[in-house]
Design a protein around this motif. Structure first.
Motif, mmCIF file in Angstrom:
data_model
loop_
_atom_site.group_PDB
_atom_site.id
_atom_site.type_symbol
_atom_site.label_atom_id
_atom_site.label_comp_id
_atom_site.label_asym_id
_atom_site.label_seq_id
_atom_site.Cartn_x
_atom_site.Cartn_y
_atom_site.Cartn_z
ATOM 1 N N ASN A 19 1.954 -9.815 0.561
ATOM 2 C CA ASN A 19 2.136 -8.962 -0.365
ATOM 3 C C ASN A 19 0.778 -8.274 -0.551
ATOM 4 O OD1 ASN A 19 4.580 -9.783 -1.073
ATOM 5 N ND2 ASN A 19 4.016 -11.071 -2.893
ATOM 6 N N ASP A 20 -0.240 -8.901 -0.450
ATOM 7 C CA ASP A 20 -1.682 -8.250 -0.634
ATOM 8 C C ASP A 20 -2.440 -7.436 0.260
ATOM 9 O OD1 ASP A 20 -1.423 -8.926 -3.263
ATOM 10 O OD2 ASP A 20 -2.425 -10.732 -3.018
ATOM 11 N N VAL A 21 -1.848 -8.091 1.906
ATOM 12 C CA VAL A 21 -2.817 -7.589 2.889
ATOM 13 C C VAL A 21 -2.123 -6.870 4.228
ATOM 14 C CG1 VAL A 21 -4.369 -8.562 4.645
ATOM 15 C CG2 VAL A 21 -4.456 -9.391 2.342
ATOM 16 N N PHE A 22 -0.851 -7.124 3.907
ATOM 17 C CA PHE A 22 0.072 -6.725 4.962
ATOM 18 C C PHE A 22 1.170 -5.740 4.642
ATOM 19 C CE2 PHE A 22 -1.640 -10.649 6.769
ATOM 20 C CZ PHE A 22 -2.491 -10.035 7.888
ATOM 21 N N PRO A 23 0.928 -4.961 3.736
ATOM 22 C CA PRO A 23 2.159 -3.986 3.276
ATOM 23 C C PRO A 23 3.128 -3.353 4.348
ATOM 24 C CG PRO A 23 0.083 -3.026 2.303
ATOM 25 C CD PRO A 23 -0.308 -4.227 2.965
ATOM 26 N N LEU A 24 1.929 -2.661 5.118
ATOM 27 C CA LEU A 24 2.456 -1.834 6.100
ATOM 28 C C LEU A 24 3.188 -2.666 7.531
ATOM 29 C CD1 LEU A 24 -0.425 0.674 6.528
ATOM 30 C CD2 LEU A 24 1.508 0.718 5.095
ATOM 31 N N SER A 25 2.546 -3.972 7.527
ATOM 32 C CA SER A 25 3.326 -5.014 8.443
ATOM 33 C C SER A 25 4.843 -5.312 7.814
ATOM 34 C CB SER A 25 2.581 -6.144 8.718
ATOM 35 O OG SER A 25 1.323 -5.823 9.316
ATOM 36 N N LEU A 26 4.962 -5.364 6.705
ATOM 37 C CA LEU A 26 6.034 -5.875 5.995
ATOM 38 C C LEU A 26 6.918 -4.690 6.405
ATOM 39 C CD1 LEU A 26 7.699 -7.905 4.490
ATOM 40 C CD2 LEU A 26 6.780 -6.939 2.517
ATOM 41 N N HIS A 27 6.443 -3.235 6.194
ATOM 42 C CA HIS A 27 7.500 -2.158 6.457
ATOM 43 C C HIS A 27 7.914 -2.326 7.769
ATOM 44 C CE1 HIS A 27 8.760 1.951 6.688
ATOM 45 N NE2 HIS A 27 8.177 2.311 5.545
ATOM 46 N N ILE A 108 6.407 -4.015 -7.473
ATOM 47 C CA ILE A 108 5.941 -2.498 -7.290
ATOM 48 C C ILE A 108 4.349 -2.706 -7.297
ATOM 49 C CG2 ILE A 108 5.555 -0.670 -8.560
ATOM 50 C CD1 ILE A 108 8.176 -1.093 -9.913
ATOM 51 N N ARG A 109 3.948 -2.060 -6.017
ATOM 52 C CA ARG A 109 2.468 -2.326 -5.636
ATOM 53 C C ARG A 109 1.845 -0.838 -5.321
ATOM 54 N NH1 ARG A 109 0.086 -7.148 -4.602
ATOM 55 N NH2 ARG A 109 1.512 -8.792 -5.403
ATOM 56 N N LEU A 110 0.652 -0.781 -6.060
ATOM 57 C CA LEU A 110 -0.292 0.304 -5.724
ATOM 58 C C LEU A 110 -1.160 0.246 -4.541
ATOM 59 C CD1 LEU A 110 -1.126 3.293 -6.582
ATOM 60 C CD2 LEU A 110 -2.686 2.369 -8.391
ATOM 61 N N LEU A 111 -1.175 1.158 -3.398
ATOM 62 C CA LEU A 111 -1.981 1.054 -2.345
ATOM 63 C C LEU A 111 -3.336 1.651 -2.722
ATOM 64 C CD1 LEU A 111 -1.470 0.180 0.732
ATOM 65 C CD2 LEU A 111 -1.187 2.774 1.015
ATOM 66 N N GLU A 112 -4.401 0.734 -2.362
ATOM 67 C CA GLU A 112 -5.780 0.811 -2.723
ATOM 68 C C GLU A 112 -6.601 0.881 -1.584
ATOM 69 O OE1 GLU A 112 -6.990 -1.661 -5.903
ATOM 70 O OE2 GLU A 112 -6.144 -0.440 -7.389
ATOM 71 N N TYR A 113 -7.610 1.795 -1.544
ATOM 72 C CA TYR A 113 -8.595 1.931 -0.247
ATOM 73 C C TYR A 113 -9.969 1.648 -0.861
ATOM 74 C CZ TYR A 113 -4.732 4.680 2.010
ATOM 75 O OH TYR A 113 -3.814 5.101 2.651
ATOM 76 N N GLN A 114 -10.496 0.490 -0.327
ATOM 77 C CA GLN A 114 -11.838 0.282 -0.875
ATOM 78 C C GLN A 114 -12.603 0.369 0.172
ATOM 79 O OE1 GLN A 114 -11.346 -4.047 -2.220
ATOM 80 N NE2 GLN A 114 -10.151 -3.296 -3.893
ATOM 81 N N ASN A 119 -16.708 -0.266 7.013
ATOM 82 C CA ASN A 119 -15.216 0.027 7.158
ATOM 83 C C ASN A 119 -14.491 0.405 5.881
ATOM 84 O OD1 ASN A 119 -15.312 -2.317 6.018
ATOM 85 N ND2 ASN A 119 -14.065 -3.572 7.583
ATOM 86 N N VAL A 120 -13.163 0.736 6.148
ATOM 87 C CA VAL A 120 -12.480 0.828 4.714
ATOM 88 C C VAL A 120 -11.239 0.039 4.633
ATOM 89 C CG1 VAL A 120 -10.822 2.458 3.329
ATOM 90 C CG2 VAL A 120 -13.110 3.467 4.596
ATOM 91 N N SER A 121 -11.255 -0.832 3.796
ATOM 92 C CA SER A 121 -10.153 -1.811 3.715
ATOM 93 C C SER A 121 -8.989 -1.529 2.744
ATOM 94 C CB SER A 121 -10.629 -3.286 3.093
ATOM 95 O OG SER A 121 -11.060 -2.945 1.936
ATOM 96 N N ILE A 122 -7.733 -1.703 3.172
ATOM 97 C CA ILE A 122 -6.415 -1.421 2.387
ATOM 98 C C ILE A 122 -5.810 -2.710 1.748
ATOM 99 C CG2 ILE A 122 -4.180 -0.247 2.593
ATOM 100 C CD1 ILE A 122 -5.336 1.217 5.109
ATOM 101 N N LYS A 123 -5.758 -2.429 0.574
ATOM 102 C CA LYS A 123 -5.380 -3.475 -0.399
ATOM 103 C C LYS A 123 -4.032 -3.016 -1.162
ATOM 104 C CE LYS A 123 -9.061 -6.654 -0.474
ATOM 105 N NZ LYS A 123 -10.102 -7.668 -1.063
ATOM 106 N N THR A 124 -3.270 -3.880 -1.751
ATOM 107 C CA THR A 124 -2.281 -3.466 -2.800
ATOM 108 C C THR A 124 -2.441 -4.131 -3.928
ATOM 109 O OG1 THR A 124 -0.674 -5.178 -2.108
ATOM 110 C CG2 THR A 124 -0.525 -3.196 -0.971
#
Length: 433
Positions: A19-27, A108-114, A119-124
């Motif tokens: 849920n938190d680290v791999f939303p695109l992988s789940l896609h 329902i999750r909001l994609l966030e860039y940190q 580097n830039v990490s992507i979390k939801t």
């Protein structure tokens, strides 16, 4: 075979990681699963988890990016708008109950860039509040089962017995007839469309309503990407001007201003407070005696400016069993010692001017008067109640609000003699107007 191994390894990851680290992988997982169901060999489910392969095939991730026009929308309205819009996947019906279910289950999750040091990490981030507002550029991910999405055009199964009364009523319901809205247009620009609504036409649908303006708005879409939106309403029995917004942002602004109500008339000449919307109604009222300045003042009206009189007071919502009615508090106080249950109170005020009055010549001691009415607040049935209960002169044709408090008729007339003649909009209050 390598594809099968990748899927099996992915399933052993903790749900929180998925849920938190791999939303695109789940896609991608949902995409591979859908490809597998369309012809690629798929792995056999293990005996310990017989439903694993079935659930994989039904997982779907919807990715929604917020545009400039969608910024500031409440989350549930944004989702209903985006899924209900015709797109690549067609028009999908998403009820509020399903949206609440997604929120409750943190789907329902909001994609966030940190941004990090190098580097830039992507979390939801899981969103659980329906009151969350959207912002331009946000990316929302909705993880749901494939059968959660039902196209609006989906029909009833053919093998349902049509003799069943409930099914028969739904499947054989007569389609709504489109109204000739284009013939009623009196003004149109890139922001709004103004119609001259006839009496007897419902603005919104309901029980026993064959057609309404709301159900026919698609004929006014023209070359815009969406159909116009209602920003206020008129009673079915009232005629006059009806304003439609052609974009979501204009609709949001106008709806707020109509809800807040009109400000004082003298502001138009630069005196008093500023105004956003000013409405002028024409009405014919009937009374048992001629309306004079002294009689109006005795009923609680007072002199205003520009030759106007003003009337007003608190309007109250009354509950009597399962019924709810709206009256003036002063009328309720005159009924004696029996006090009904009041559940809500709203202040209200109306400016008015008597243009003409005369004896109707049909019944003795019955007089008609032509009024200009300028509502300063926008309460439900405000003008009808003010005339009936403050002036003791109900609007001609009105069977619901009469001189007898609480009297209602089961069958409404085709029209009452109330017409919205003029609407003045201050267009410089929003950059989009």
């Amino acid at each position: 075979m390598p594809c099968r191994v990748a899927i099996s390894l992915f399933l052993w990851l903790p749900r929180s990681w998925i849920n938190d680290v791999f939303p695109l992988s789940l896609h991608r997982l949902a995409y591979v699963s859908s490809k597998a169901s369309s012809g690629l060999p798929s792995p056999s489910p293990s005996p310990s988890s017989p439903s694993t392969a079935v659930s994989l095939k039904r997982v779907v991730i919807k990715e929604l990016k917020v545009s400039d026009d969608e910024s500031g929308m409440r989350l549930d309205r944004f989702l209903k708008y985006r899924f209900g819009r015709n797109g690549d996947d067609g028009s999908i019906e998403v009820p509020h109950s399903l949206i609440y279910k997604w929120l409750r289950k943190r789907q329902i999750r909001l994609l966030e860039y940190q941004e990090g040091f190098n580097n830039v990490s992507i979390k939801t981030k899981a969103i659980t509040s329906v009151k969350t507002r959207t912002e331009t550029g946000q990316i929302w991910l909705i993880r749901a089962a494939l059968n959660d999405f039902t196209p609006k055009s989906a029909s009833e199964p053919a093998d349902i017995d049509p003799s069943h009364s409930a099914v028969n009523k739904q499947t054989r319901q007569r389609p709504l007839d489109a109204l000739p809205l284009r013939a009623w247009i009196v003004y149109m620009d890139e922001r709004i469309i103004v119609l001259n609504k006839p009496a007897g036409i419902a603005v919104q649908g309901g029980t026993g309503v064959a057609s309404s303006i709301d159900s026919s708005l698609s004929v006014l879409q023209y070359d815009f990407s969406e159909k116009p939106r209602l920003v206020h309403r008129l009673d079915k029995t009232t005629s006059g001007l009806l304003v439609l917004a052609r974009t979501r942002r204009v609709a949001q602004d106008l709806a707020k201003r109509f809800h807040e109500g009109s400000a004082r008339l003298e502001a138009a000449s630069g005196q008093g407070t500023t105004w956003n919307i000013r409405k002028k109604y024409l009405a014919i009222i009937e009374s048992r005696q001629p309306l004079t300045l002294s009689s109006l003042e005795s009923m609680g009206a007072w002199r205003g400016t520009n030759g106007l009189m003003t009337m007003g007071g608190d309007m109250v919502l009354i509950e009597q069993g399962n019924n709810q009615t709206i009256h003036m508090r002063s009328s309720i106080d005159d009924q004696g010692d029996i006090k009904p249950r009041i559940t809500a109170t709203w202040p209200s005020k109306t400016d008015f001017r008597i243009l003409d009055q005369r004896s109707c010549g049909v019944e003795q001691n019955l007089h008609w008067a032509l009024l200009e009415l300028y509502p300063q607040t926008g309460r439900k049935h405000q003008l009808r109640i003010h005339c009936a209960e403050l002036m003791r002169a109900p609007i001609l044709g009105d069977r619901k609000y009469t001189l007898t408090i609480g009297r209602t008729e089961s069958k409404s007339p085709l029209r009452i003699y109330l017409h919205l003649e003029e609407i003045t909009l201050k267009v410089d209050t929003a950059s989009d107007e």
